[in-house]
Design a protein around this motif. Structure first.
Motif, PDB file in Angstrom:
ATOM      1  N   LEU A 101       0.834  -1.206   0.000  1.00 11.62           N
ATOM      2  CA  LEU A 101       0.000   0.000   0.000  1.00 11.62           C
ATOM      3  C   LEU A 101       0.863   1.248   0.000  1.00 11.62           C
ATOM      4  CD1 LEU A 101      -2.789  -0.943   2.588  1.00 11.62           C
ATOM      5  CD2 LEU A 101      -2.747  -1.343   0.128  1.00 11.62           C
ATOM      6  N   SER A 102       0.382   2.263  -0.679  1.00 13.75           N
ATOM      7  CA  SER A 102       1.052   3.561  -0.659  1.00 13.75           C
ATOM      8  C   SER A 102       0.730   4.279   0.653  1.00 13.75           C
ATOM      9  CB  SER A 102       0.594   4.403  -1.847  1.00 13.75           C
ATOM     10  OG  SER A 102      -0.793   4.675  -1.747  1.00 13.75           O
ATOM     11  N   THR A 103       1.416   5.386   0.874  1.00 13.26           N
ATOM     12  CA  THR A 103       1.192   6.142   2.110  1.00 13.26           C
ATOM     13  C   THR A 103      -0.243   6.647   2.212  1.00 13.26           C
ATOM     14  OG1 THR A 103       3.520   6.802   2.170  1.00 13.26           O
ATOM     15  CG2 THR A 103       1.962   8.101   3.489  1.00 13.26           C
ATOM     16  N   PRO A 104      -0.841   7.227   1.174  1.00 14.32           N
ATOM     17  CA  PRO A 104      -2.255   7.625   1.271  1.00 14.32           C
ATOM     18  C   PRO A 104      -3.190   6.439   1.515  1.00 14.32           C
ATOM     19  CG  PRO A 104      -1.201   8.723  -0.575  1.00 14.32           C
ATOM     20  CD  PRO A 104      -0.246   7.684  -0.091  1.00 14.32           C
ATOM     21  N   GLN A 105      -2.897   5.303   0.899  1.00 11.32           N
ATOM     22  CA  GLN A 105      -3.731   4.117   1.107  1.00 11.32           C
ATOM     23  C   GLN A 105      -3.620   3.610   2.541  1.00 11.32           C
ATOM     24  OE1 GLN A 105      -2.214   1.594  -2.052  1.00 11.32           O
ATOM     25  NE2 GLN A 105      -4.042   1.958  -3.315  1.00 11.32           N
ATOM     26  N   LYS A 106      -2.424   3.675   3.106  1.00  9.91           N
ATOM     27  CA  LYS A 106      -2.279   3.259   4.503  1.00  9.91           C
ATOM     28  C   LYS A 106      -3.039   4.183   5.443  1.00  9.91           C
ATOM     29  CE  LYS A 106       2.188   0.915   4.013  1.00  9.91           C
ATOM     30  NZ  LYS A 106       3.623   0.886   4.406  1.00  9.91           N
ATOM     31  N   ALA A 107      -3.053   5.463   5.135  1.00  7.12           N
ATOM     32  CA  ALA A 107      -3.817   6.395   5.955  1.00  7.12           C
ATOM     33  C   ALA A 107      -5.314   6.090   5.862  1.00  7.12           C
ATOM     34  CB  ALA A 107      -3.532   7.831   5.507  1.00  7.12           C
ATOM     35  N   LYS A 108      -5.802   5.821   4.636  1.00  6.78           N
ATOM     36  CA  LYS A 108      -7.208   5.450   4.470  1.00  6.78           C
ATOM     37  C   LYS A 108      -7.513   4.131   5.184  1.00  6.78           C
ATOM     38  CE  LYS A 108      -7.870   7.745   0.002  1.00  6.78           C
ATOM     39  NZ  LYS A 108      -8.198   7.538  -1.437  1.00  6.78           N
ATOM     40  N   ARG A 109      -6.602   3.162   5.072  1.00  5.15           N
ATOM     41  CA  ARG A 109      -6.791   1.877   5.758  1.00  5.15           C
ATOM     42  C   ARG A 109      -6.966   2.071   7.261  1.00  5.15           C
ATOM     43  NH1 ARG A 109      -1.405  -0.645   7.244  1.00  5.15           N
ATOM     44  NH2 ARG A 109      -1.671   1.238   8.510  1.00  5.15           N
ATOM     45  N   THR A 110      -6.105   2.873   7.868  1.00  4.63           N
ATOM     46  CA  THR A 110      -6.179   3.102   9.311  1.00  4.63           C
ATOM     47  C   THR A 110      -7.510   3.743   9.697  1.00  4.63           C
ATOM     48  OG1 THR A 110      -3.773   3.373   9.403  1.00  4.63           O
ATOM     49  CG2 THR A 110      -5.050   4.199  11.272  1.00  4.63           C
ATOM     50  N   ALA A 111      -7.927   4.735   8.916  1.00  2.00           N
ATOM     51  CA  ALA A 111      -9.188   5.418   9.223  1.00  2.00           C
ATOM     52  C   ALA A 111     -10.380   4.482   9.073  1.00  2.00           C
ATOM     53  CB  ALA A 111      -9.346   6.635   8.311  1.00  2.00           C
ATOM     54  N   TRP A 112     -10.397   3.685   7.996  1.00  2.00           N
ATOM     55  CA  TRP A 112     -11.517   2.784   7.780  1.00  2.00           C
ATOM     56  C   TRP A 112     -11.539   1.637   8.801  1.00  2.00           C
ATOM     57  CZ3 TRP A 112     -15.648   4.060   5.391  1.00  2.00           C
ATOM     58  CH2 TRP A 112     -15.628   4.928   4.304  1.00  2.00           C
ATOM     59  N   CYS A 113     -10.366   1.177   9.227  1.00  2.00           N
ATOM     60  CA  CYS A 113     -10.335   0.136  10.267  1.00  2.00           C
ATOM     61  C   CYS A 113     -10.954   0.648  11.569  1.00  2.00           C
ATOM     62  CB  CYS A 113      -8.899  -0.324  10.509  1.00  2.00           C
ATOM     63  SG  CYS A 113      -8.209  -1.367   9.207  1.00  2.00           S
ATOM     64  N   SER A 114     -10.640   1.872  11.932  1.00  2.00           N
ATOM     65  CA  SER A 114     -11.230   2.460  13.132  1.00  2.00           C
ATOM     66  C   SER A 114     -12.738   2.611  12.967  1.00  2.00           C
ATOM     67  CB  SER A 114     -10.586   3.821  13.411  1.00  2.00           C
ATOM     68  OG  SER A 114      -9.205   3.697  13.651  1.00  2.00           O
ATOM     69  N   HIS A 115     -13.173   2.972  11.751  1.00  2.00           N
ATOM     70  CA  HIS A 115     -14.604   3.120  11.491  1.00  2.00           C
ATOM     71  C   HIS A 115     -15.319   1.777  11.575  1.00  2.00           C
ATOM     72  CE1 HIS A 115     -18.314   3.908   9.164  1.00  2.00           C
ATOM     73  NE2 HIS A 115     -18.196   5.141   9.649  1.00  2.00           N
ATOM     74  N   VAL A 116     -14.699   0.737  11.040  1.00  2.00           N
ATOM     75  CA  VAL A 116     -15.298  -0.604  11.122  1.00  2.00           C
ATOM     76  C   VAL A 116     -15.465  -1.022  12.577  1.00  2.00           C
ATOM     77  CG1 VAL A 116     -14.882  -3.058  10.686  1.00  2.00           C
ATOM     78  CG2 VAL A 116     -14.513  -1.393   8.880  1.00  2.00           C
ATOM     79  N   GLU A 117     -14.405  -0.856  13.367  1.00  2.00           N
ATOM     80  CA  GLU A 117     -14.454  -1.274  14.769  1.00  2.00           C
ATOM     81  C   GLU A 117     -15.510  -0.506  15.547  1.00  2.00           C
ATOM     82  OE1 GLU A 117     -11.204  -2.630  18.155  1.00  2.00           O
ATOM     83  OE2 GLU A 117     -10.613  -1.263  16.535  1.00  2.00           O
ATOM     84  N   GLU A 231      -6.132  -7.655  -5.354  1.00  2.00           N
ATOM     85  CA  GLU A 231      -6.473  -9.072  -5.410  1.00  2.00           C
ATOM     86  C   GLU A 231      -6.059  -9.846  -4.166  1.00  2.00           C
ATOM     87  OE1 GLU A 231      -8.272 -10.559  -7.777  1.00  2.00           O
ATOM     88  OE2 GLU A 231      -8.538  -8.559  -8.622  1.00  2.00           O
ATOM     89  N   ARG A 232      -5.435  -9.175  -3.217  1.00  2.00           N
ATOM     90  CA  ARG A 232      -5.016  -9.825  -1.980  1.00  2.00           C
ATOM     91  C   ARG A 232      -5.646  -9.116  -0.791  1.00  2.00           C
ATOM     92  NH1 ARG A 232      -3.387 -14.683  -2.268  1.00  2.00           N
ATOM     93  NH2 ARG A 232      -2.217 -14.396  -0.345  1.00  2.00           N
ATOM     94  N   PRO A 233      -6.063  -9.872   0.238  1.00  2.00           N
ATOM     95  CA  PRO A 233      -6.679  -9.218   1.410  1.00  2.00           C
ATOM     96  C   PRO A 233      -5.658  -8.403   2.196  1.00  2.00           C
ATOM     97  CG  PRO A 233      -6.370 -11.566   1.817  1.00  2.00           C
ATOM     98  CD  PRO A 233      -6.020 -11.328   0.379  1.00  2.00           C
ATOM     99  N   THR A 234      -6.107  -7.296   2.727  1.00  2.00           N
ATOM    100  CA  THR A 234      -5.299  -6.442   3.589  1.00  2.00           C
ATOM    101  C   THR A 234      -5.931  -6.395   4.978  1.00  2.00           C
ATOM    102  OG1 THR A 234      -6.517  -4.466   2.923  1.00  2.00           O
ATOM    103  CG2 THR A 234      -4.558  -5.039   1.630  1.00  2.00           C
ATOM    104  N   THR A 235      -5.344  -5.569   5.833  1.00  2.00           N
ATOM    105  CA  THR A 235      -5.860  -5.459   7.196  1.00  2.00           C
ATOM    106  C   THR A 235      -7.310  -4.987   7.204  1.00  2.00           C
ATOM    107  OG1 THR A 235      -3.630  -4.934   7.977  1.00  2.00           O
ATOM    108  CG2 THR A 235      -5.456  -4.415   9.451  1.00  2.00           C
ATOM    109  N   LEU A 236      -7.661  -4.059   6.327  1.00  2.00           N
ATOM    110  CA  LEU A 236      -9.036  -3.566   6.269  1.00  2.00           C
ATOM    111  C   LEU A 236     -10.004  -4.680   5.898  1.00  2.00           C
ATOM    112  CD1 LEU A 236     -11.151  -1.358   6.335  1.00  2.00           C
ATOM    113  CD2 LEU A 236     -10.483  -0.703   4.003  1.00  2.00           C
TER     114      LEU A 236
END
Length: 403
Positions: A101-117, A231-236
């Motif tokens: 993941l790129s830096t912007p994608q990692k930032a989005k991942r972190t935000a969306w993970c918090s939203h999911v939780e 095509e591969r699962p990530t933390t989100l």
């Protein structure tokens, strides 16, 4: 996917989670996510310990991970720890799911993970703890079957009360859950008033609208992709799938969330099954023997914990529970002490009564003997008096004849 691996398999980490049910690794979404993450990052390098005592965790919550002398609690901390293993050493065999993941994608991942939780986690907690039919007919019996006596009678209710402030703040704590009174053994004390049907229907519509708003965000974010970032699962993907699966697979009496997902958001259902399939293709992890709880587990643990990495900040719920637990022990020991004291007093009273009766009986026998002796003395005195009188009369008669 949860069968035991060979005993000779090397173990790098130990993951402590709530026990498994419904063909899922755990009954808790964060525990499911932790298992999925470790399966995809360090397969065959960890073992799972099913635990029902969150107090053994450094933070008082499950899941938590131990690696050597280190103990890591909370899912984000576990993910960060395993990612650091992947970066620091290649011998660990760990890999970073988000390395591409790129830096912007990692930032989005972190935000969306918090939203999911937060948001989807609220819906999971609503299904397990807020709806009375689900809690008393599924959640409470399942949790009670995992716990020893007497924890099974109060721990499910304690966990439900811990979720209550969160659900009330989110508008997901039902009015019926607040009004329906139950005793300590989970038995209903009064029936639901039929006039509450309209209130419940209104609450269900409100919850359904809130759930659809949350699900729609992830359906739009996923779009037509198999996973969120390729095509591969990530933390989100793991975060979302672990929550969705716990809305789909448990046999809830109230199937509101499952029906909403299957009818309106089949993409999210398909996404969760894709993640589950990716994990199931990996060899099963090792399941350590379940730890048996002794009577010592009922006693609150000391302040010093060898697994504690930092001082635990207790919230008001934990403090109240500890006070109640100490109060319960004080009442139990006090009741035993009072019972033993009363028993000793009763024994002493019985002995004193027996002693008094024995003394009274002895005194009565002595009085009887004295009366008998007095009677015999009186009889002898009377006989002696009669003899003296007879002798005096005889002497007087002889003097009269001489005269």
């Amino acid at each position: 996917m949860m069968s035991a691996a060979p005993a000779t398999q090397p173990t790098l980490c130990t993951l402590h989670i709530w026990p498994s049910r419904w063909n899922l690794p755990s009954i808790d979404p964060t525990c499911v996510a932790a298992v999925f993450y470790l399966q995809l990052t360090i397969p065959g390098k960890f073992e799972v310990v099913e635990c029902t005592n969150p107090d053994v965790s450094p933070s008082g919550k499950l899941p938590f991970l131990t690696h050597g002398h280190a103990a890591v609690s909370s899912l984000p901390a576990i993910i960060s720890f395993v990612s650091s293993l992947a970066k620091s050493t290649t011998s660990s065999g760990a890999r970073d799911l988000d390395a591409s993941l790129s830096t912007p994608q990692k930032a989005k991942r972190t935000a969306w993970c918090s939203h999911v939780e937060a948001q989807i986690g609220n819906l999971v907690a609503y299904s397990f703890y807020s709806l009375n039919d689900n809690f008393w007919n599924l959640t409470n019996p399942v949790m009670a079957s995992m716990l020893p006596i007497p924890q099974r009678y109060y721990v499910p209710g304690r966990i439900r009360e811990m979720h209550r402030p969160r659900l009330e703040a989110a508008g997901l704590w039902t009015q019926l859950a607040s009004e329906l009174q139950k005793d300590s053994f989970g038995k209903r004390q009064k029936k639901v008033d039929p006039k509450d049907e309209y209130a419940r229907a209104f609450e269900r519509d409100k919850v359904s609208a809130q759930a659809k708003a949350s699900f729609a965000l992830y359906a739009n974010l996923l779009n037509e992709q198999k996973f969120f970032f390729g095509e591969r699962p990530t933390t989100l993907d793991i975060y979302l799938a672990s929550h969705i699966l716990l809305l789909l697979d448990p046999p809830f009496p109230d199937q509101l969330m499952r029906i909403t997902l299957e009818v309106s958001y089949p993409k999210l259902v398909e996404h969760a099954r894709h993640v589950q399939s990716e994990v199931s293709q990996i060899p099963p992890y090792l399941i350590a023997p379940t730890q048996k709880q002794s009577l010592l587990s009922l006693i609150p643990r000391p302040l010093s914990n060898p697994l504690r990495t930092q001082k635990k900040q207790l919230d008001e719920t934990d403090l109240q529970f500890r006070r109640m637990r100490w109060t319960w022990f004080a009442l139990a020991f006090g009741g035993v002490a009072i019972y033993v004291t009363r028993l000793c007093m009763n024994v002493a009273i019985v002995k004193a009564n027996r002693r008094a009766r024995r003394v009274q009986t002895t005194g009565a026998e002595e009085e009887d003997e004295m009366e008998v002796m007095d009677d015999e003395g009186d009889d002898e005195g009377e006989d002696e008096t009669e003899v003296v009188d007879d002798e005096e009369g005889s002497e007087k008669g002889a003097q009269d004849r001489d005269d």
